[in-house]
Scaffold this motif. Structure first.
Motif, PDB file in Angstrom:
ATOM      1  N   GLY A 205       0.979  -0.942   0.433  1.00 31.33           N
ATOM      2  CA  GLY A 205      -0.128   0.069  -0.149  1.00 31.33           C
ATOM      3  C   GLY A 205       0.563   1.342   0.260  1.00 31.33           C
ATOM      4  N   GLY A 206       2.221   0.709  -0.294  1.00 29.64           N
ATOM      5  CA  GLY A 206       3.332   2.305  -0.460  1.00 29.64           C
ATOM      6  C   GLY A 206       3.213   2.885  -1.330  1.00 29.64           C
ATOM      7  N   ILE A 207       2.071   2.939  -2.857  1.00 33.38           N
ATOM      8  CA  ILE A 207       2.351   2.837  -3.816  1.00 33.38           C
ATOM      9  C   ILE A 207       0.795   2.922  -4.283  1.00 33.38           C
ATOM     10  CG2 ILE A 207       3.293   3.138  -7.026  1.00 33.38           C
ATOM     11  CD1 ILE A 207       5.290   1.728  -5.186  1.00 33.38           C
ATOM     12  N   ASP A 208       0.178   4.718  -5.365  1.00 30.14           N
ATOM     13  CA  ASP A 208      -0.917   4.506  -5.187  1.00 30.14           C
ATOM     14  C   ASP A 208      -1.099   4.041  -7.113  1.00 30.14           C
ATOM     15  OD1 ASP A 208      -2.307   5.426  -3.191  1.00 30.14           O
ATOM     16  OD2 ASP A 208      -1.427   7.712  -3.238  1.00 30.14           O
ATOM     17  N   VAL A 209      -0.357   4.747  -7.614  1.00 28.03           N
ATOM     18  CA  VAL A 209      -0.246   4.472  -8.838  1.00 28.03           C
ATOM     19  C   VAL A 209       1.283   4.334  -9.430  1.00 28.03           C
ATOM     20  CG1 VAL A 209      -0.295   6.100 -11.474  1.00 28.03           C
ATOM     21  CG2 VAL A 209      -1.351   6.473  -9.212  1.00 28.03           C
ATOM     22  N   ILE A 210       1.867   3.220 -10.741  1.00 30.48           N
ATOM     23  CA  ILE A 210       2.719   2.630 -11.051  1.00 30.48           C
ATOM     24  C   ILE A 210       2.761   2.536 -12.560  1.00 30.48           C
ATOM     25  CG2 ILE A 210       3.952   0.798 -11.593  1.00 30.48           C
ATOM     26  CD1 ILE A 210       3.714  -0.629  -8.879  1.00 30.48           C
ATOM     27  N   TYR A 211       4.022   3.765 -12.940  1.00 30.25           N
ATOM     28  CA  TYR A 211       3.949   3.898 -14.920  1.00 30.25           C
ATOM     29  C   TYR A 211       4.861   2.474 -15.137  1.00 30.25           C
ATOM     30  CZ  TYR A 211       0.980   7.961 -14.998  1.00 30.25           C
ATOM     31  OH  TYR A 211      -0.263   8.748 -15.015  1.00 30.25           O
ATOM     32  N   ILE A 212       4.663   1.861 -16.037  1.00 25.82           N
ATOM     33  CA  ILE A 212       6.046   0.800 -16.660  1.00 25.82           C
ATOM     34  C   ILE A 212       6.646   1.238 -17.715  1.00 25.82           C
ATOM     35  CG2 ILE A 212       5.982  -1.124 -17.502  1.00 25.82           C
ATOM     36  CD1 ILE A 212       3.701  -2.144 -15.629  1.00 25.82           C
ATOM     37  N   ALA A 213       7.749   2.021 -17.901  1.00 28.78           N
ATOM     38  CA  ALA A 213       7.788   3.135 -19.146  1.00 28.78           C
ATOM     39  C   ALA A 213       9.350   1.615 -18.980  1.00 28.78           C
ATOM     40  CB  ALA A 213       9.133   4.186 -18.373  1.00 28.78           C
ATOM     41  N   LEU A 214       9.226   0.269 -19.234  1.00 25.32           N
ATOM     42  CA  LEU A 214      10.545  -1.066 -20.087  1.00 25.32           C
ATOM     43  C   LEU A 214      10.468  -0.499 -20.675  1.00 25.32           C
ATOM     44  CD1 LEU A 214       9.502  -3.771 -16.968  1.00 25.32           C
ATOM     45  CD2 LEU A 214      11.678  -2.411 -16.814  1.00 25.32           C
ATOM     46  N   PRO A 215      11.604  -1.006 -21.761  1.00 20.84           N
ATOM     47  CA  PRO A 215      11.295  -0.895 -23.028  1.00 20.84           C
ATOM     48  C   PRO A 215      10.441  -2.506 -23.634  1.00 20.84           C
ATOM     49  CG  PRO A 215      13.742  -0.983 -21.776  1.00 20.84           C
ATOM     50  CD  PRO A 215      12.836  -1.195 -21.170  1.00 20.84           C
ATOM     51  N   LEU A 216      10.131  -2.546 -24.810  1.00 26.25           N
ATOM     52  CA  LEU A 216       9.067  -2.676 -25.435  1.00 26.25           C
ATOM     53  C   LEU A 216      10.231  -4.335 -26.020  1.00 26.25           C
ATOM     54  CD1 LEU A 216       7.728  -0.444 -28.385  1.00 26.25           C
ATOM     55  CD2 LEU A 216       6.671  -1.493 -26.169  1.00 26.25           C
ATOM     56  N   ALA A 217      11.815  -4.781 -25.819  1.00 24.18           N
ATOM     57  CA  ALA A 217      11.802  -5.469 -25.482  1.00 24.18           C
ATOM     58  C   ALA A 217      11.468  -6.495 -24.609  1.00 24.18           C
ATOM     59  CB  ALA A 217      13.781  -4.983 -26.161  1.00 24.18           C
ATOM     60  N   ALA A 218      11.128  -5.514 -23.392  1.00 22.83           N
ATOM     61  CA  ALA A 218      11.532  -6.306 -22.304  1.00 22.83           C
ATOM     62  C   ALA A 218      10.200  -6.591 -21.972  1.00 22.83           C
ATOM     63  CB  ALA A 218      11.810  -5.236 -20.901  1.00 22.83           C
ATOM     64  N   GLN A 219       9.199  -6.982 -22.813  1.00 24.93           N
ATOM     65  CA  GLN A 219       8.011  -7.580 -22.988  1.00 24.93           C
ATOM     66  C   GLN A 219       7.708  -8.863 -21.954  1.00 24.93           C
ATOM     67  OE1 GLN A 219       6.661  -8.881 -27.257  1.00 24.93           O
ATOM     68  NE2 GLN A 219       4.518  -9.679 -25.643  1.00 24.93           N
ATOM     69  N   LYS A 220       8.236 -10.262 -22.043  1.00 26.72           N
ATOM     70  CA  LYS A 220       7.899 -11.348 -21.120  1.00 26.72           C
ATOM     71  C   LYS A 220       8.281 -10.416 -19.559  1.00 26.72           C
ATOM     72  CE  LYS A 220       9.595 -14.638 -23.333  1.00 26.72           C
ATOM     73  NZ  LYS A 220      10.602 -16.157 -23.858  1.00 26.72           N
ATOM     74  N   ARG A 221       9.226  -9.389 -19.292  1.00 26.63           N
ATOM     75  CA  ARG A 221       9.442  -8.848 -18.407  1.00 26.63           C
ATOM     76  C   ARG A 221       8.056  -7.332 -17.596  1.00 26.63           C
ATOM     77  NH1 ARG A 221      10.211  -8.909 -13.212  1.00 26.63           N
ATOM     78  NH2 ARG A 221      11.328  -7.986 -12.193  1.00 26.63           N
ATOM     79  N   ILE A 222       7.837  -7.254 -19.241  1.00 27.69           N
ATOM     80  CA  ILE A 222       6.390  -6.257 -18.367  1.00 27.69           C
ATOM     81  C   ILE A 222       5.158  -7.323 -18.055  1.00 27.69           C
ATOM     82  CG2 ILE A 222       4.751  -5.246 -19.654  1.00 27.69           C
ATOM     83  CD1 ILE A 222       7.092  -4.280 -21.050  1.00 27.69           C
ATOM     84  N   GLU A 223       5.284  -8.073 -18.562  1.00 25.00           N
ATOM     85  CA  GLU A 223       3.957  -9.217 -18.405  1.00 25.00           C
ATOM     86  C   GLU A 223       4.065 -10.294 -17.025  1.00 25.00           C
ATOM     87  OE1 GLU A 223       2.040 -13.502 -20.173  1.00 25.00           O
ATOM     88  OE2 GLU A 223       3.884 -12.705 -20.793  1.00 25.00           O
ATOM     89  N   GLY A 224       5.003 -10.788 -17.096  1.00 25.05           N
ATOM     90  CA  GLY A 224       5.178 -10.485 -15.196  1.00 25.05           C
ATOM     91  C   GLY A 224       4.882  -9.780 -14.329  1.00 25.05           C
ATOM     92  N   VAL A 225       5.481  -7.647 -14.496  1.00 24.96           N
ATOM     93  CA  VAL A 225       5.031  -7.203 -13.419  1.00 24.96           C
ATOM     94  C   VAL A 225       3.747  -7.620 -13.655  1.00 24.96           C
ATOM     95  CG1 VAL A 225       4.819  -5.000 -13.248  1.00 24.96           C
ATOM     96  CG2 VAL A 225       7.510  -6.029 -14.094  1.00 24.96           C
ATOM     97  N   LEU A 226       3.062  -6.945 -14.784  1.00 27.22           N
ATOM     98  CA  LEU A 226       1.429  -7.025 -14.902  1.00 27.22           C
ATOM     99  C   LEU A 226       0.400  -7.630 -13.923  1.00 27.22           C
ATOM    100  CD1 LEU A 226       1.056  -5.977 -18.424  1.00 27.22           C
ATOM    101  CD2 LEU A 226       0.338  -4.609 -16.023  1.00 27.22           C
ATOM    102  N   ARG A 227       1.451  -9.733 -14.102  1.00 24.69           N
ATOM    103  CA  ARG A 227       0.670 -10.469 -13.105  1.00 24.69           C
ATOM    104  C   ARG A 227       0.992 -10.329 -11.735  1.00 24.69           C
ATOM    105  NH1 ARG A 227      -1.087 -15.031 -16.163  1.00 24.69           N
ATOM    106  NH2 ARG A 227      -0.116 -14.961 -18.233  1.00 24.69           N
ATOM    107  N   SER A 228       1.924  -9.493 -10.946  1.00 25.95           N
ATOM    108  CA  SER A 228       2.184  -9.847  -9.970  1.00 25.95           C
ATOM    109  C   SER A 228       1.589  -8.338  -9.424  1.00 25.95           C
ATOM    110  CB  SER A 228       3.855  -9.566  -9.374  1.00 25.95           C
ATOM    111  OG  SER A 228       4.803 -10.025  -9.608  1.00 25.95           O
ATOM    112  N   LEU A 229       1.313  -7.628 -10.649  1.00 25.40           N
ATOM    113  CA  LEU A 229       0.448  -5.886 -10.095  1.00 25.40           C
ATOM    114  C   LEU A 229      -0.661  -6.396  -9.306  1.00 25.40           C
ATOM    115  CD1 LEU A 229       2.191  -3.051 -11.500  1.00 25.40           C
ATOM    116  CD2 LEU A 229       2.390  -3.973  -8.957  1.00 25.40           C
ATOM    117  N   GLY A 230      -1.431  -7.885 -10.315  1.00 27.63           N
ATOM    118  CA  GLY A 230      -2.891  -8.179 -10.072  1.00 27.63           C
ATOM    119  C   GLY A 230      -2.989  -8.295  -9.055  1.00 27.63           C
TER     120      GLY A 230
END
Length: 466
Positions: A205-230
């Motif tokens: 609960g220490g963050i209200d909003v997250i902006y993911i600004a990772l490179p597009l090449a990090a698609q799998k990493r972005i997918e993992g982050v989104l699953r965790s933030l779900g």
């Protein structure tokens, strides 16, 4: 569950309420002025009010007046509001002219109504702005933001959060797994830790909003982050790297039930295209009425000065890269229009004595207002180049042909910033294209008016014109 994937267009959650306030403001203000002036509320006034509202909302959709505006964009919101209202007023003027009902209403009433709404439509937005600004300054309505990815996109976001605290976003820091040596330097002091650490803070609960600004090449990493933030309830936004490059009019588009993101698209679509054309027709007609006699005088001088035709029609690329014939007063003895066109240089012997003066003052381009009136050119836009130059530079300058996503113009953002005349180096052409693409990305009627105003103020003469 439906298999359709859908991304909602970004619109203010109170947009319906704001539309209602604007509609009531326009209608009730007319009724109150009539009541104060003891005038009868006739059917003509009713129609005038409705037409003004339709024109206002028509322009509002083009200017995205009801999207999510942050407080840092208030000046743009205000100017857009006034432009939309004057679009409504223009519709009223056209209706009164063609319906011949202008004598059925009071000009004083209409004038007071127009002035009042200039104040009222912007006024309630000012009051809302001041209320939210003071509340955020007092610590209310603020949101803690984290950026995943210390990239250029992330830096641009951080600049907004840090330099514009009135937006209500408070940057808590960056989270990035990249080795420190690979990270940009400017915001290293804001680097808190790795992305997993940021995810844990979000879950706590220490963050209200997250902006993911990772490179597009990090698609799998972005997918993992989104699953965790779900597993959290915070708001998450993705900022792809390619948005920091040369996208034109990037926005959501639809193909049936599938949504796509436009990458290269002209901003002149729908209502915007109509507004741009109205600007060109009205502007060119007015200017041609003013310059008709000077043009006749220049034509006579050209016939006296040297043998040959008065007008020169050169093939150039227009909208969507289609060839058009651009009209100019002849300023040279020869008329190059083939596969090889040599640019004019200082002391060029091809230029006539009168032509040198015409080119220096840009008077040779006056016939192009006829191009504007007929629709092949615009008052404002990237300057058209000879076909031969297009074929040469499209191979040398990245995104060169994107300048043809709009109609070429008589004046443009590149020209008033000094990038006109001979492009004897590749850098000069690159700078011209850079400003042309900036114009297309940020196009609006108010931007056009700014360029026209600066063109008049700075004059048509230029040290690079010869």
């Amino acid at each position: 569950m439906s298999g359709q994937q859908h991304v909602k267009d970004s619109e203010n959650v109170y947009s319906a309420l704001y539309r209602g306030i604007d509609f009531l403001t326009i209608q009730l203000s007319l009724f109150l002025i009539l009541l104060i002036r003891k005038e009868e509320f006739t059917n003509t006034y009713l129609v005038v009010g409705l037409i003004a509202s339709i024109g206002f909302f028509f322009a509002a959709e083009s200017y995205q007046l009801y999207r999510c505006w942050r407080l840092g964009e208030f000046s743009r919101l205000s100017s857009s509001t006034f432009i939309c209202w004057f679009a409504g007023v223009f519709c009223v003027v056209v209706f009164l002219f063609f319906s011949k009902t202008g004598l059925d209403i009071s000009r004083l009433i209409v004038g007071l109504w127009i002035l009042f709404n200039c104040i009222a439509l912007g006024g309630w937005r000012v009051l809302l702005y001041l209320f939210i600004y003071k509340r955020r300054k007092a610590g209310f309505y603020t949101r803690k933001v984290a950026v995943f990815g210390l990239t250029r996109s992330g830096e641009l976001l951080a600049e907004q959060f840090i330099n514009k605290p009135e937006t209500g976003y408070i940057l808590t820091g960056f989270y990035d797994d990249r080795a420190d040596a690979r990270s940009p330097n400017q915001y290293k002091e804001h680097l808190i830790g790795g992305i997993n650490q940021g995810i844990e803070l979000a879950k706590a609960g220490g963050i209200d909003v997250i902006y993911i600004a990772l490179p597009l090449a990090a698609q799998k990493r972005i997918e993992g982050v989104l699953r965790s933030l779900g597993d959290t309830t915070i708001d998450v936004f993705i900022v792809p790297d390619f948005f920091t490059f040369n996208l034109l009019n990037a926005r959501l588009s639809h193909l049936g039930a599938i949504q796509t993101i436009s990458v290269y698209e002209s901003p002149m679509t729908g209502p915007s295209r109509l507004l741009k054309r109205l600007e060109d027709i009205l502007g060119s007609m007015l200017i041609l009425l003013i310059i008709s006699l000077p043009m006749l005088f220049i034509a006579l001088l050209i016939k006296i000065d040297s043998p040959g035709p008065v007008l020169f029609k050169q093939l150039r690329y227009g909208l969507d890269g289609r060839a058009i014939k651009v009209w100019k007063f002849r300023s040279m003895h020869s008329m190059d229009n083939g596969k090889v066109v040599n640019q004019v240089v200082p002391g060029d012997t091809r230029v006539t004595k009168l032509g040198a003066m015409l080119r220096k003052t840009s008077l040779d381009e006056l016939p192009q207002f006829i191009n504007v009136l007929f629709g092949s050119m615009s008052l404002v836009g990237p300057r058209p180049h000879a076909v031969a130059h297009n074929e040469q530079y499209r191979k040398l300058v990245d995104y060169y042909m994107l300048r043809h996503k709009v109609k070429p113009g008589i004046t443009g953002w590149a020209q008033i910033n000094g990038w006109r005349g001979e492009t004897d180096t590749l850098v000069k052409m690159q700078k011209r294209v850079e400003f042309d693409l900036e114009y297309i990305r940020n196009w609006s009627i108010s931007f056009d008016l700014k360029i026209i105003f600066l063109t008049i103020i700075r004059g048509f003469t230029d040290k690079n014109a010869y």
